[in-house]
Design an enzyme around this catalytic site. Structure first.
Site, PDB file in Angstrom:
ATOM      1  N   ASP A   1     -20.489 -21.146  43.807  1.00 37.08           N
ATOM      2  CA  ASP A   1     -19.204 -21.006  43.120  1.00 37.08           C
ATOM      3  C   ASP A   1     -19.080 -19.737  42.281  1.00 37.08           C
ATOM      4  O   ASP A   1     -18.302 -19.689  41.338  1.00 37.08           O
ATOM      5  CB  ASP A   1     -19.013 -22.218  42.208  1.00 37.08           C
ATOM      6  CG  ASP A   1     -20.208 -22.431  41.276  1.00 37.08           C
ATOM      7  OD1 ASP A   1     -20.938 -21.449  41.019  1.00 37.08           O
ATOM      8  OD2 ASP A   1     -20.405 -23.563  40.809  1.00 37.08           O
TER       9      ASP A   1
ATOM     10  N   GLU B   1     -23.803 -25.372  49.802  1.00 42.31           N
ATOM     11  CA  GLU B   1     -23.445 -26.152  48.607  1.00 42.31           C
ATOM     12  C   GLU B   1     -21.927 -26.266  48.516  1.00 42.31           C
ATOM     13  O   GLU B   1     -21.300 -25.960  47.499  1.00 42.31           O
ATOM     14  CB  GLU B   1     -24.040 -25.533  47.329  1.00 42.31           C
ATOM     15  CG  GLU B   1     -24.058 -26.523  46.159  1.00 42.31           C
ATOM     16  CD  GLU B   1     -24.604 -25.913  44.876  1.00 42.31           C
ATOM     17  OE1 GLU B   1     -25.842 -25.884  44.739  1.00 42.31           O
ATOM     18  OE2 GLU B   1     -23.822 -25.467  44.031  1.00 42.31           O
TER      19      GLU B   1
ATOM     20  N   GLU C   1     -15.726 -21.147  37.903  1.00 43.82           N
ATOM     21  CA  GLU C   1     -16.462 -21.629  39.082  1.00 43.82           C
ATOM     22  C   GLU C   1     -15.679 -22.623  39.930  1.00 43.82           C
ATOM     23  O   GLU C   1     -15.773 -22.613  41.161  1.00 43.82           O
ATOM     24  CB  GLU C   1     -17.807 -22.238  38.659  1.00 43.82           C
ATOM     25  CG  GLU C   1     -18.846 -21.223  38.213  1.00 43.82           C
ATOM     26  CD  GLU C   1     -18.700 -20.795  36.767  1.00 43.82           C
ATOM     27  OE1 GLU C   1     -17.791 -21.302  36.073  1.00 43.82           O
ATOM     28  OE2 GLU C   1     -19.487 -19.951  36.315  1.00 43.82           O
TER      29      GLU C   1
ATOM     30  N   HIS D   1     -25.669 -21.679  28.540  1.00 40.60           N
ATOM     31  CA  HIS D   1     -25.061 -20.353  28.684  1.00 40.60           C
ATOM     32  C   HIS D   1     -23.667 -20.350  29.285  1.00 40.60           C
ATOM     33  O   HIS D   1     -23.132 -19.303  29.625  1.00 40.60           O
ATOM     34  CB  HIS D   1     -25.955 -19.464  29.552  1.00 40.60           C
ATOM     35  CG  HIS D   1     -25.963 -19.841  31.000  1.00 40.60           C
ATOM     36  ND1 HIS D   1     -25.025 -19.362  31.895  1.00 40.60           N
ATOM     37  CD2 HIS D   1     -26.752 -20.666  31.696  1.00 40.60           C
ATOM     38  CE1 HIS D   1     -25.271 -19.877  33.085  1.00 40.60           C
ATOM     39  NE2 HIS D   1     -26.311 -20.682  32.997  1.00 40.60           N
TER      40      HIS D   1
ATOM     41  N   ARG E   1     -19.828 -20.133  30.088  1.00 44.05           N
ATOM     42  CA  ARG E   1     -18.702 -19.411  29.495  1.00 44.05           C
ATOM     43  C   ARG E   1     -17.794 -20.335  28.671  1.00 44.05           C
ATOM     44  O   ARG E   1     -17.345 -19.973  27.588  1.00 44.05           O
ATOM     45  CB  ARG E   1     -17.905 -18.792  30.648  1.00 44.05           C
ATOM     46  CG  ARG E   1     -16.822 -17.828  30.290  1.00 44.05           C
ATOM     47  CD  ARG E   1     -16.233 -17.271  31.580  1.00 44.05           C
ATOM     48  NE  ARG E   1     -17.077 -16.232  32.131  1.00 44.05           N
ATOM     49  CZ  ARG E   1     -16.953 -14.943  31.852  1.00 44.05           C
ATOM     50  NH1 ARG E   1     -16.021 -14.532  31.021  1.00 44.05           N
ATOM     51  NH2 ARG E   1     -17.746 -14.044  32.392  1.00 44.05           N
TER      52      ARG E   1
ATOM     53  N   HIS F   1     -30.369 -16.839  27.842  1.00 45.68           N
ATOM     54  CA  HIS F   1     -29.595 -16.011  28.776  1.00 45.68           C
ATOM     55  C   HIS F   1     -29.235 -14.701  28.063  1.00 45.68           C
ATOM     56  O   HIS F   1     -28.879 -14.714  26.885  1.00 45.68           O
ATOM     57  CB  HIS F   1     -28.327 -16.772  29.169  1.00 45.68           C
ATOM     58  CG  HIS F   1     -27.663 -16.255  30.400  1.00 45.68           C
ATOM     59  ND1 HIS F   1     -26.798 -15.205  30.385  1.00 45.68           N
ATOM     60  CD2 HIS F   1     -27.748 -16.649  31.692  1.00 45.68           C
ATOM     61  CE1 HIS F   1     -26.353 -14.972  31.612  1.00 45.68           C
ATOM     62  NE2 HIS F   1     -26.926 -15.835  32.435  1.00 45.68           N
TER      63      HIS F   1
END
Ligand code: UDP
Length: 388
Positions: free
Chosen positions: A104, A126, A140, A210, A212, A244
């Site tokens: 994604d 996936e 995503e 991590h 967004r 990250h």
């Protein structure tokens, strides 16, 4: 085809841009290397350059082409624009039989889009994960829905993912339920290694956060919970947090957790080191997709620090608990996993809903069969790998 030379094999372009794509497509590259009709060619977009290189290395996979799209402070729009612009020529020159994208990411969407415009069949590994909300996880969910529109073959990790695709009208014969290739990757990396036994006097908790959509107050609330847990347990607990590199994560992590003696803020770990740490942890607290899939695979429960998950199987099988970023919820569930041994063992007793470690083999076999290779003895034919 026994006399085929490598030049005679059709190319399959495998596109990777970020750490999870590298980890989840490396087994596919490896499986395709034994195809008699197809030859994998790895193209990196380098959406996240350092993490991508670090993730590919343990598998011995090196990109043949690199679009080098990463810039500092990059936005999804910039990444998509640069991938679209720079991938056109390699697509034309290589004329691959398939373009394989995974998951994604913005890399996956832009590469699928470009391949579709170029008339090259798109293969989605996936496929079919859905949170049900177009804006979460962002971007995503949008990316993976877009890839589904462009793809002509969909490799779904679970029956649930297949059902999502069927509900959207994807042709049943183009969907294959094969498992998630991350199970293959974990098996490959951990094979032959001795599992580190957890220290009975000092539990380890692994943290990765991590996403967004958690930047700002949600992430700070989760860090507050980690701080309280670290302070209340003292030396009996070790919290390891590979941070990250995104400044929206690294800055607050240092500010809110950096002074605690039992919290180790680490640079991103290479995959073997990460899996060894995960396997010997009591549990993980994470908002990562891959970590949710690895949890049942390494046998360690995960607290999912998100409001929704497109991997409901991790909750249904008992390996995961959705806690969001609410500090009280995180603390409550953490204490239960640390203190209630009976409940802890129940959490660890479910099946692995993400596959059996043979997903990449199945994908390579389907793609080879599409190009005329007959399945060898003991290999599944097209209708036996879960084509619906
Ligand atoms: N990972 C790693 N080193 C680390 C942290 C994570 O190798 O220090 C691996 C982890 O095992 C998982 C993948 O990176 O397979 C997850 O990547 P990320 O969280 O960036 O993406 P997501 O899974 O959320 O898409």
């Amino acid at each position: 085809m026994s006399g085929a030379t490598s030049d005679a094999r059709a190319r399959v372009l495998i596109v990777v841009g970020t750490r999870p794509e590298a980890i989840k497509l490396a087994p596919v590259v490896e499986a395709l290397r034994s195809s008699r009709v197809l030859r994998p060619v790895v193209l990196a977009t380098s959406q996240h350059r350092e993490l991508l290189v670090q993730a590919l290395a343990p598998f011995g996979v090196e990109p043949e082409l690199d679009l080098e799209v990463m810039t500092s402070g990059q936005s999804p729009i910039g990444v998509a624009a640069r991938v679209l612009e720079r991938i056109e020529r390699p697509l034309a020159e290589l004329a691959p039989a398939f373009v394989v994208v995974q998951g994604d990411t913005t890399t996956a969407l832009a590469a699928a889009w470009a391949a579709f415009y170029s008339g090259i069949p798109v293969v989605h590994v996936e496929a079919g994960l859905r949170s049900g909300r177009a804006d979460s996880p962002f971007p995503e969910e949008f990316n993976r829905r877009g890839v589904s529109v462009a793809a002509s073959l969909h490799f779904a990790p679970t029956a649930g993912a297949r059902d999502n695709l069927l509900r959207e009208g994807v042709a049943p014969g183009s969907i294959f339920v094969v498992g998630n290739t991350i199970v293959d990757a974990v098996a490959r990396i951990l094979s032959g290694r001795r599992r580190q036994e957890p220290d009975p006097d000092r539990a380890t908790v692994l943290v990765t956060l991590h996403r967004r959509e958690s930047f700002g107050p949600p992430l700070e609330r989760a860090f507050g919970a980690i701080r309280r847990l670290a302070q209340e347990r003292g030396e009996r607990l070790r919290i390891v947090f590979p941070v990250h590199p995104n400044p929206n994560v690294a800055g607050p992590a240092r500010r809110l957790l950096g002074d605690l003696p039992n919290v180790e803020l680490r640079l991103p770990l290479d995959y073997p080191e990460f899996l060894e740490l995960f396997s010997s942890s009591r549990f993980a607290l994470s908002d990562s997709g891959g970590v949710q899939e690895e949890a049942p695979t390494v046998g360690v429960p995960v607290l999912v620090a998100r409001d929704t998950t497109e991997r409901p199987e991790v909750l249904e099988s008992g390996w995961g608990i959705l806690v969001g970023t609410d500090p009280d919820r995180i603390l409550h569930e953490s204490r239960l996993l640390l203190d209630d041994d009976a409940a802890y063992q129940v959490r660890r007793s479910g099946p692995n809903p993400f596959g059996d470690g043979l997903a990449a083999r199945r994908i390579a076999d389907v793609l080879s069969a599409e190009c005329g290779e007959r399945p060898g003895p003991g290999r599944p034919g097209r209708s036996e790998v879960g084509a619906t």
